[in-house]
Scaffold this active site. Structure first.
Site: not given
Length: 479
Positions: A237, A204, A318
């Site tokens: 992911d 993402h 992230s």
């Protein structure tokens, strides 16, 4: 000598003898009237022996020429009166007078001298007062012109390798920040360098650049370069990118996430809110936590069997590493729990002590497949789940839906003997309470892994071993 009236203290002149009564034969040397000496009370004339003497103001008196005036009768003086020695006392009426200094004849201090002394005393007093004021006011104001804070003793920045600072200094050179642009979207994230000059991050983070966007990598040494997507997997992911240059940055060591237990210390490193090289610490607060991660809009979302930590993780962390006390990566930071949206930072709230990382054992497999084939397989066992079931465990659907059989023929579950309506209770001894837990548990396994299932059929518990399969791999789409 002119007639003059003076005040006079007999204690100033030792020539005066004790009075024993009226003494004859003295007066004014010039033959005039005898000088008058005044005290508070009756007047008197001092008694003196024959011969010249100097009065308290400098006047010479000679041998008295004639008898003194008749003295008024009075009581004899007391013995040992104060100030004049034995057997003498002043006449009745008061204490001995104090001499007054008269400057009219030039014998005492002059007015000019007195003025000079007054000015001098005022100056000295003013200077002393000013100095005293300085001491008092300076002290109360905290001012000290000689004040010096001692220097700190010589120190060292060296830290033990096993300390948080030691681990951070080891891992930081391998951590990077990413700036991603694609169309009208942009974002930031983190990543880390692995073998071969590749960088692992979240899908993402780089998804917006998958259709012709741009990725720029910034290293810990402040150097930067562009990068391209090698492969990305929305189901896990995970993504891998390749920078044009690594500038000699070291690769990070990958650990074993299966060896982590709740309570183990961990360190999160990344670029939260764009603040590169940020280090936070915490512990593993839970394991095997089913969490949905992915894009903010829900695009490319993924279910992960996450490591939960209370190390502070914020937007921008992230893709960064979660490392153990030895500096080995045991997870990829991917998601945070929040209390809601509406903050001033792009609608995202900060850390509340619930962060989630993809276990590195799953990341290792996905990264290998992305680098070697450009895509990654998704683990599966070939069943459909009854979403209406509310009991213990997870029940396999009893009948086909939309033409899809509850148990895929000749699939991993079918080969293991599972049937429609069976209730799965445990996977490798880990209880499963809902479909999300079952899905993330299976996806955390690699295709080909053998897993023991405990299930219930017709009220009786049974076990079977299932060999994990894989869904058909999507076509490779490197950028």
């Amino acid at each position: 000598m002119t007639d003059d009236t003076r005040s006079f203290d007999a204690s100033d002149r030792p020539e005066f003898l004790p009075a024993e009564g009226p003494r004859p034969g003295w007066g004014n040397p010039a033959g005039g009237p005898a000088p008058q000496y005044r005290r508070p009370g009756p007047e008197f004339t001092p008694h003196h022996t024959t011969g010249p003497y100097q009065d308290p103001f400098g006047d010479q008196y000679g041998q008295p020429p004639g008898p003194p005036p008749t003295q008024p009768a009075g009581p004899p003086p007391p013995v040992n009166a104060y100030g004049m020695g034995p057997s003498w006392a002043p006449p009745p009426g008061g204490a001995p007078p104090q001499p007054s200094r008269d400057t009219r004849d030039g014998k005492g201090p002059r007015t000019g001298l007195m003025a000079f002394l007054a000015v001098l005393i005022a100056l000295v007093a003013g200077a002393a007062g000013s100095y005293g004021t300085y001491l008092l006011s300076g002290s109360s104001a905290g001012l000290d012109p000689n004040y010096v804070i001692p220097s700190a003793p010589a120190g060292t920045t060296a830290r033990p390798p096993e300390s948080v600072a030691g681990v951070a200094s080891k891992v930081l050179p391998s951590v990077v920040s990413l700036e991603v642009r694609g169309g009208s979207e942009s974002g930031t994230g983190s990543g880390f360098l692995i073998k071969g000059g590749y960088i692992v991050t979240n899908n993402h983070v780089v998804a917006v650049a998958s259709t012709g966007g741009e990725i720029r990598i910034k290293f810990s040494n402040r150097k930067s370069t562009t990068a391209r997507i090698v492969g990305r997997d929305p189901n896990s992911d995970i993504a891998v990118v390749k920078p044009e240059e690594t500038f000699g940055s070291p690769e990070v060591a990958l650990g074993n996430s299966d060896s982590m237990v709740v309570g183990d210390p961990v360190i999160a490193i990344g670029s939260p809110l764009g603040l590169t090289g940020t280090v936070t610490t915490g512990i593993v607060s839970s394991l095997n936590r089913p969490v949905e991660a992915g894009g903010e809009s829900g695009r490319d979302s993924a279910l992960i069997n996450a490591i939960q930590t209370d190390a502070a993780i914020n937007p921008g962390n992230s893709g960064g590493p979660l490392v153990n006390a030895r500096g080995e990566v045991i997870g990829v930071n991917s998601a945070i729990a929040t209390l809601g949206s509406g903050s001033s930072l792009g609608g995202q709230t900060g850390s509340i002590g619930l962060g989630f990382a993809i276990p590195v054992n799953q990341v290792r497999r996905i990264a290998e497949e992305l680098i070697t084939t450009g895509s990654a397989r998704t683990s599966r066992i070939g069943i459909s789940i009854d979403q209406q079931y509310q009991g213990q465990g997870v029940r396999i659907a009893a009948q086909a839906e939309r033409g899809v059989e509850p148990v895929t023929p000749d699939g991993p579950a079918d080969k293991a003997g599972l049937r429609p309506g069976d209730v799965i209770l445990e996977v490798d001894g880990q209880p499963v309470s809902d479909s999300r837990e079952l899905i993330v548990t299976i996806r955390s396994k690699a295709p080909g892994d053998q897993v023991v299932f405990k299930y219930q059929r017709a009220g009786s518990d049974r076990t079977t071993t299932v060999t994990i399969g894989a869904a058909p791999a999507p076509s490779a789409q490197p950028s």
